[in-house]
Design an enzyme around this catalytic site. Sequence first.
Site, short mmCIF file in Angstrom:
data_model
loop_
_atom_site.label_atom_id
_atom_site.label_comp_id
_atom_site.label_asym_id
_atom_site.label_seq_id
_atom_site.Cartn_x
_atom_site.Cartn_y
_atom_site.Cartn_z
N PHE A 204 36.73 46.62 44.15
CA PHE A 204 36.22 45.75 45.33
C PHE A 204 35.50 46.95 46.20
CE2 PHE A 204 36.92 43.78 49.53
CZ PHE A 204 36.18 42.59 49.37
N GLU B 55 42.37 47.08 53.55
CA GLU B 55 42.17 45.55 53.66
C GLU B 55 42.58 45.26 55.02
OE1 GLU B 55 43.85 43.06 50.90
OE2 GLU B 55 43.86 44.47 49.25
N GLU C 232 45.52 48.01 63.42
CA GLU C 232 44.90 47.62 64.80
C GLU C 232 43.72 46.51 64.56
OE1 GLU C 232 46.92 51.36 64.76
OE2 GLU C 232 45.30 50.58 63.29
#
Length: 383
Positions: A115, A367, A371
């Site tokens: 990814f 991912e 925060e």
Amino acid sequence: MNGFALGAEQEEWCGRLRALSAARLRPLADKGEPGRVNRPLLAELGELGLLERVFDAGALELCLLRESLAYGCTEAETALALQGLGAHPVLRSGTEEQRQRWLPPVRAGRAVAAFALSEPGAGSDAAALALAAEAERPRGGSGTGFGTGSGRGWRLSGEKCWISNAPEADFYTVFARTGEAPGAKGVTAFLVPADRPGLTGEPLDMLSPHPIGKLTFDGVPVGPGDLLGEPGRGFAVAMATLNLFRPSVGAFAVGMARAALDATLAHTARRSAFGGVLGDLQAVAHRVAEMATRTEAARLLVYAAAGAYDAGAPDVPRRSAMAKLLATETAQYVVDHAVQLHGAVALQRGHLLEHLYREVRAPRIYEGASEVQRTIIARELYR
């Protein structure tokens, strides 16, 4: 499963997975080279049918799978999860031709998926990515000469960084800016085979033991047949994938926390100290109680988020963000205090907790950093 506990069959399945990860997967992981794709481990995951379940399972089953594997073998859990993360956009948004070409070998553990979203200047703010997809008109209306289908093609130029499984993956789900609109609305998703001309990469030496690398795109050709979804809709493809996998990142964290907690219980129950065992000391017992309570709270929030996803609830983004946030922060707390209660032995290379201490840090960043999860939660609350 009700709102508070797994059913007997689910508990039994998780127990079998924990035993399987220790007996069948841990030895293969130990033979692998840190920072490299462990293809024998992937093949075993395929042989056991576990990769198949990543694509056929709902969110809750995916969470139980990742949590259970993480308890006994974090490398196996990560290898499995990265296959799902890299190939889920193909399952969800790919053409029938793309699915037939790539998903069977991914499910079998023969092809490695990745990814490719993050960039040197676009990590947490994924909408700020800069990898350029420059439109290229077909010659004489006869197609682009690459990919499949008809119509215009693109040339990808730029970099991706901190990409798990790079540069050894067999194909990449790549997000690039095609410029239909500013921000997230100008991003398109592509399936890019690793052997495409102009695509090169190099490994990065990271704290975590799984493979992570950098990719360079030097005019890499992609055509209409390489699209995942519609042009300009790539950010939705990315977010759909992350909404599914964020709770299961939390499940990975819970699995590590439970492994650290159980190791701490065993150690403090037998370690002699001050005329008794460590567990007799109130300060130690209270710390272990806190570790257990936080782990259980994180576990339940992960299951709730996964259940909401499976039920098609409208508040999945908020629940997914909450689950990932609490579980990853909790796992950091639990593993850190487990190391503290074990003392110097836990700092030795090869000790379970030394391994978990290196593994547990990254999930608070990838991912969507903690925060970012707080930002998502606040935005959803004020919506």
